[in-house]
Design a protein around this motif. Structure first.
Motif, PDB file in Angstrom:
ATOM      1  N   GLU A 152       0.746  -1.218  -0.004  1.00  0.00           N
ATOM      2  CA  GLU A 152       0.053   0.051   0.140  1.00  0.00           C
ATOM      3  C   GLU A 152       1.045   1.213  -0.176  1.00  0.00           C
ATOM      4  OE1 GLU A 152      -2.520  -0.285   3.260  1.00  0.00           O
ATOM      5  OE2 GLU A 152      -3.654  -1.957   2.319  1.00  0.00           O
ATOM      6  N   MET A 153       1.844   1.323   0.819  1.00  0.00           N
ATOM      7  CA  MET A 153       3.055   2.357   0.779  1.00  0.00           C
ATOM      8  C   MET A 153       3.459   2.288  -0.582  1.00  0.00           C
ATOM      9  SD  MET A 153       4.396   1.811   4.509  1.00  0.00           S
ATOM     10  CE  MET A 153       5.521   3.126   4.506  1.00  0.00           C
ATOM     11  N   GLU A 154       3.901   1.431  -1.077  1.00  0.00           N
ATOM     12  CA  GLU A 154       4.427   1.509  -2.719  1.00  0.00           C
ATOM     13  C   GLU A 154       3.678   1.986  -3.605  1.00  0.00           C
ATOM     14  OE1 GLU A 154       7.499  -1.326  -5.305  1.00  0.00           O
ATOM     15  OE2 GLU A 154       5.852  -2.395  -4.174  1.00  0.00           O
ATOM     16  N   ARG A 155       2.358   1.835  -3.474  1.00  0.00           N
ATOM     17  CA  ARG A 155       1.480   2.038  -4.690  1.00  0.00           C
ATOM     18  C   ARG A 155       1.208   3.704  -4.299  1.00  0.00           C
ATOM     19  NH1 ARG A 155      -1.177  -3.018  -3.721  1.00  0.00           N
ATOM     20  NH2 ARG A 155      -2.373  -2.195  -2.171  1.00  0.00           N
ATOM     21  N   GLU A 156       1.167   4.097  -2.826  1.00  0.00           N
ATOM     22  CA  GLU A 156       0.812   5.513  -2.740  1.00  0.00           C
ATOM     23  C   GLU A 156       2.030   6.161  -3.229  1.00  0.00           C
ATOM     24  OE1 GLU A 156      -1.718   8.067  -1.640  1.00  0.00           O
ATOM     25  OE2 GLU A 156      -2.259   6.223  -0.762  1.00  0.00           O
ATOM     26  N   CYS A 157       3.198   5.641  -2.992  1.00  0.00           N
ATOM     27  CA  CYS A 157       4.482   6.519  -3.606  1.00  0.00           C
ATOM     28  C   CYS A 157       4.263   6.749  -5.107  1.00  0.00           C
ATOM     29  CB  CYS A 157       5.600   6.058  -3.230  1.00  0.00           C
ATOM     30  SG  CYS A 157       6.399   5.799  -1.369  1.00  0.00           S
ATOM     31  N   GLU A 158       3.830   5.607  -5.808  1.00  0.00           N
ATOM     32  CA  GLU A 158       3.824   5.756  -7.206  1.00  0.00           C
ATOM     33  C   GLU A 158       3.002   6.520  -7.735  1.00  0.00           C
ATOM     34  OE1 GLU A 158       3.336   1.552  -8.329  1.00  0.00           O
ATOM     35  OE2 GLU A 158       5.572   1.073  -7.711  1.00  0.00           O
ATOM     36  N   LYS A 159       1.697   6.750  -7.047  1.00  0.00           N
ATOM     37  CA  LYS A 159       0.538   7.506  -7.597  1.00  0.00           C
ATOM     38  C   LYS A 159       0.892   8.961  -7.522  1.00  0.00           C
ATOM     39  CE  LYS A 159      -2.494   5.871  -5.027  1.00  0.00           C
ATOM     40  NZ  LYS A 159      -4.110   5.376  -4.239  1.00  0.00           N
ATOM     41  N   ASP A 160       1.442   9.371  -6.421  1.00  0.00           N
ATOM     42  CA  ASP A 160       1.738  10.793  -6.105  1.00  0.00           C
ATOM     43  C   ASP A 160       0.564  11.863  -6.349  1.00  0.00           C
ATOM     44  OD1 ASP A 160       3.372  12.756  -5.640  1.00  0.00           O
ATOM     45  OD2 ASP A 160       4.215  13.208  -7.697  1.00  0.00           O
ATOM     46  N   GLU A 161      -0.528  11.547  -5.703  1.00  0.00           N
ATOM     47  CA  GLU A 161      -1.663  12.205  -5.639  1.00  0.00           C
ATOM     48  C   GLU A 161      -1.858  12.936  -4.445  1.00  0.00           C
ATOM     49  OE1 GLU A 161      -5.025   9.084  -5.786  1.00  0.00           O
ATOM     50  OE2 GLU A 161      -4.646   8.805  -7.796  1.00  0.00           O
ATOM     51  N   PRO A 162      -2.782  14.085  -4.703  1.00  0.00           N
ATOM     52  CA  PRO A 162      -2.745  14.959  -3.396  1.00  0.00           C
ATOM     53  C   PRO A 162      -3.232  13.960  -2.198  1.00  0.00           C
ATOM     54  CG  PRO A 162      -3.981  15.885  -5.323  1.00  0.00           C
ATOM     55  CD  PRO A 162      -3.522  14.409  -5.651  1.00  0.00           C
ATOM     56  N   GLY A 163      -2.656  14.462  -0.879  1.00  0.00           N
ATOM     57  CA  GLY A 163      -2.953  13.636   0.246  1.00  0.00           C
ATOM     58  C   GLY A 163      -1.678  12.392   0.321  1.00  0.00           C
ATOM     59  N   LYS A 164      -0.863  12.572  -0.415  1.00  0.00           N
ATOM     60  CA  LYS A 164       0.247  11.369  -0.538  1.00  0.00           C
ATOM     61  C   LYS A 164       0.959  11.491   0.789  1.00  0.00           C
ATOM     62  CE  LYS A 164       4.921  10.518  -2.492  1.00  0.00           C
ATOM     63  NZ  LYS A 164       5.658  11.011  -3.671  1.00  0.00           N
ATOM     64  N   GLU A 165       1.116  12.784   1.194  1.00  0.00           N
ATOM     65  CA  GLU A 165       2.217  12.854   2.459  1.00  0.00           C
ATOM     66  C   GLU A 165       1.280  12.320   3.666  1.00  0.00           C
ATOM     67  OE1 GLU A 165       1.707  15.146   0.286  1.00  0.00           O
ATOM     68  OE2 GLU A 165       3.535  15.775  -0.644  1.00  0.00           O
ATOM     69  N   VAL A 166       0.083  12.800   3.870  1.00  0.00           N
ATOM     70  CA  VAL A 166      -0.646  12.070   4.831  1.00  0.00           C
ATOM     71  C   VAL A 166      -0.942  10.565   5.051  1.00  0.00           C
ATOM     72  CG1 VAL A 166      -2.951  12.367   6.064  1.00  0.00           C
ATOM     73  CG2 VAL A 166      -1.924  14.581   4.932  1.00  0.00           C
ATOM     74  N   ALA A 167      -1.170  10.030   3.675  1.00  0.00           N
ATOM     75  CA  ALA A 167      -1.508   8.655   3.603  1.00  0.00           C
ATOM     76  C   ALA A 167      -0.122   7.916   3.955  1.00  0.00           C
ATOM     77  CB  ALA A 167      -2.071   8.329   2.253  1.00  0.00           C
ATOM     78  N   LEU A 168       1.038   8.520   3.372  1.00  0.00           N
ATOM     79  CA  LEU A 168       2.267   7.565   3.659  1.00  0.00           C
ATOM     80  C   LEU A 168       2.675   7.620   5.386  1.00  0.00           C
ATOM     81  CD1 LEU A 168       4.369   8.669   0.732  1.00  0.00           C
ATOM     82  CD2 LEU A 168       3.616   6.024   1.278  1.00  0.00           C
ATOM     83  N   ARG A 169       2.570   8.763   5.820  1.00  0.00           N
ATOM     84  CA  ARG A 169       2.741   8.865   7.136  1.00  0.00           C
ATOM     85  C   ARG A 169       1.910   8.033   8.063  1.00  0.00           C
ATOM     86  NH1 ARG A 169       1.948  14.045   7.701  1.00  0.00           N
ATOM     87  NH2 ARG A 169       4.161  14.891   7.504  1.00  0.00           N
ATOM     88  N   ALA A 170       0.756   8.009   7.725  1.00  0.00           N
ATOM     89  CA  ALA A 170      -0.320   7.175   8.435  1.00  0.00           C
ATOM     90  C   ALA A 170      -0.198   5.651   8.195  1.00  0.00           C
ATOM     91  CB  ALA A 170      -1.869   7.675   7.813  1.00  0.00           C
ATOM     92  N   LYS A 171       0.363   5.180   6.956  1.00  0.00           N
ATOM     93  CA  LYS A 171       0.623   3.901   6.909  1.00  0.00           C
ATOM     94  C   LYS A 171       2.067   3.584   7.566  1.00  0.00           C
ATOM     95  CE  LYS A 171      -1.781   3.418   2.392  1.00  0.00           C
ATOM     96  NZ  LYS A 171      -2.999   2.781   3.183  1.00  0.00           N
ATOM     97  N   LEU A 172       3.082   4.389   7.614  1.00  0.00           N
ATOM     98  CA  LEU A 172       4.206   4.245   8.406  1.00  0.00           C
ATOM     99  C   LEU A 172       3.963   3.975   9.605  1.00  0.00           C
ATOM    100  CD1 LEU A 172       7.325   3.779   8.279  1.00  0.00           C
ATOM    101  CD2 LEU A 172       7.385   6.400   8.705  1.00  0.00           C
ATOM    102  N   LEU A 173       3.206   4.950  10.326  1.00  0.00           N
ATOM    103  CA  LEU A 173       2.692   4.655  11.878  1.00  0.00           C
ATOM    104  C   LEU A 173       2.074   3.435  11.906  1.00  0.00           C
ATOM    105  CD1 LEU A 173       1.906   8.305  12.275  1.00  0.00           C
ATOM    106  CD2 LEU A 173       3.723   7.215  13.404  1.00  0.00           C
ATOM    107  N   GLU A 174       0.992   3.098  11.022  1.00  0.00           N
ATOM    108  CA  GLU A 174       0.323   1.825  11.074  1.00  0.00           C
ATOM    109  C   GLU A 174       1.436   0.711  11.100  1.00  0.00           C
ATOM    110  OE1 GLU A 174      -3.110  -1.094   9.236  1.00  0.00           O
ATOM    111  OE2 GLU A 174      -2.593   1.081   8.188  1.00  0.00           O
ATOM    112  N   MET A 175       2.327   0.751  10.313  1.00  0.00           N
ATOM    113  CA  MET A 175       3.497  -0.272  10.307  1.00  0.00           C
ATOM    114  C   MET A 175       4.301  -0.597  11.645  1.00  0.00           C
ATOM    115  SD  MET A 175       5.314  -2.579   8.189  1.00  0.00           S
ATOM    116  CE  MET A 175       5.263  -1.917   6.511  1.00  0.00           C
TER     117      MET A 175
END
Length: 298
Positions: A152-175
């Motif tokens: 999920e993190m990899e896909r979020e990096c590749e999409k580069d859509e608005p909200g990417k930073e928030v989503a990646l931080r949230a997924k890293l914290l979940e991890m």
């Protein structure tokens, strides 16, 4: 062997969010899996790297000491730790690279979890002494959960859509939360030793205003005074009492910025019984008084 530095700019970009996911797959010729793949070249980072071994096995040379790694191993490489892999046999890795100084992680909240303290703070420092036995090793089902999060993190990096930073931080914290909880369930003697100190750090973070006595911390850790002092200092660079003082000062700084409480009220709120002592400690650590700090932040 000449060592190189893996510069974060090659993975995060010039102005990119400081988190990236890279996969390493081993073929018959051990060809690089991506640009700037340094798997078999001794290198260090100017960022942190969470390594998830998803398949195969290899030897890992870390700071001059060799350790075997196999599918299910998960460990953190802190910045400036020299390492490389060799004798790879069908080795597949997921590397989650991030800069903790720039990503704005809630470190105070994370340190409330003994498993986080043990895995992300203590284990990297005790890896050589424990011969890597204090690492986290996941069985197939939890490893699959971690792989899914990494996907999920990899896909979020590749999409580069608005909200990417928030989503990646949230997924890293979940991890991090998932891995920290998994570490708490570790069954190795070495992991248990680190968790005992993690329990002390977590207790201080969860109840920093309490009038802690050293004997209480020793009871939490089930360790002798000398052992607790040695392990705690190696992990944090401080004694437990100094850690507590700095934690209280950190909380006081937040209150000075965000509340209208008086200096005395803040001192009492964070655990200092004497406002003059609070002011002396504040000045010792920050080089200015609480009043001057508040005035400068106004």
């Amino acid at each position: 062997m000449k060592s190189t530095i893996a510069d974060g700019i090659h993975y995060f970009g010039l102005a990119g969010f400081p988190l990236a996911v890279r996969r390493v797959r081993t073929d018959t010729e051990n060809r690089p899996s991506h640009p700037h793949d340094l798997t078999e070249i001794e290198h260090s980072h100017d960022f942190c790297e969470l390594v998830i071994v998803t398949k195969g096995h290899a030897m890992h040379m870390l700071e001059g000491s060799p350790f075997p790694v196999t599918a299910g191993d998960v460990f953190l490489l802190q910045g400036r730790q020299k390492h490389y892999f060799y004798e790879r046999q069908n080795l597949d890795l997921i590397n989650i690279m991030y800069d903790p100084d720039k990503i704005e992680l809630p470190e105070g909240e994370l340190r409330r979890m003994p498993g986080y303290c043990a895995m992300f703070m203590l284990e990297p420092n005790y890896r050589r002494q424990h011969r890597f036995a204090s690492r986290l090793h996941l069985k197939r089902v939890p490893l699959a959960r971690v792989e899914r999060l990494a996907d999920e993190m990899e896909r979020e990096c590749e999409k580069d859509e608005p909200g990417k930073e928030v989503a990646l931080r949230a997924k890293l914290l979940e991890m991090m939360v998932y891995l920290s909880r998994a570490y708490t369930s570790s069954d190795t003697t070495e992991a248990h030793a680190l968790l005992r100190v993690g329990n002390v750090i977590g207790a201080l973070e969860n109840d920093y205003s309490r009038d802690w006595k050293l004997d209480e911390l020793l009871n939490i850790a089930h360790m002798s005074r000398s052992n607790l002092m040695r392990v705690f200092r190696k992990a944090t660079g401080q004694t437990p009492i100094e850690y507590l003082v700095r934690l209280r000062i950190q909380k006081a700084m937040e209150m000075l910025r965000n509340t209208d409480l008086t200096i005395t009220e803040i001192a009492l709120e964070v655990g200092f019984n004497d406002s003059n002592y609070f002011t002396r400690q504040f000045r010792r650590i920050l080089g200015e008084s609480p009043r001057d700090f508040r005035r400068a932040k106004a």
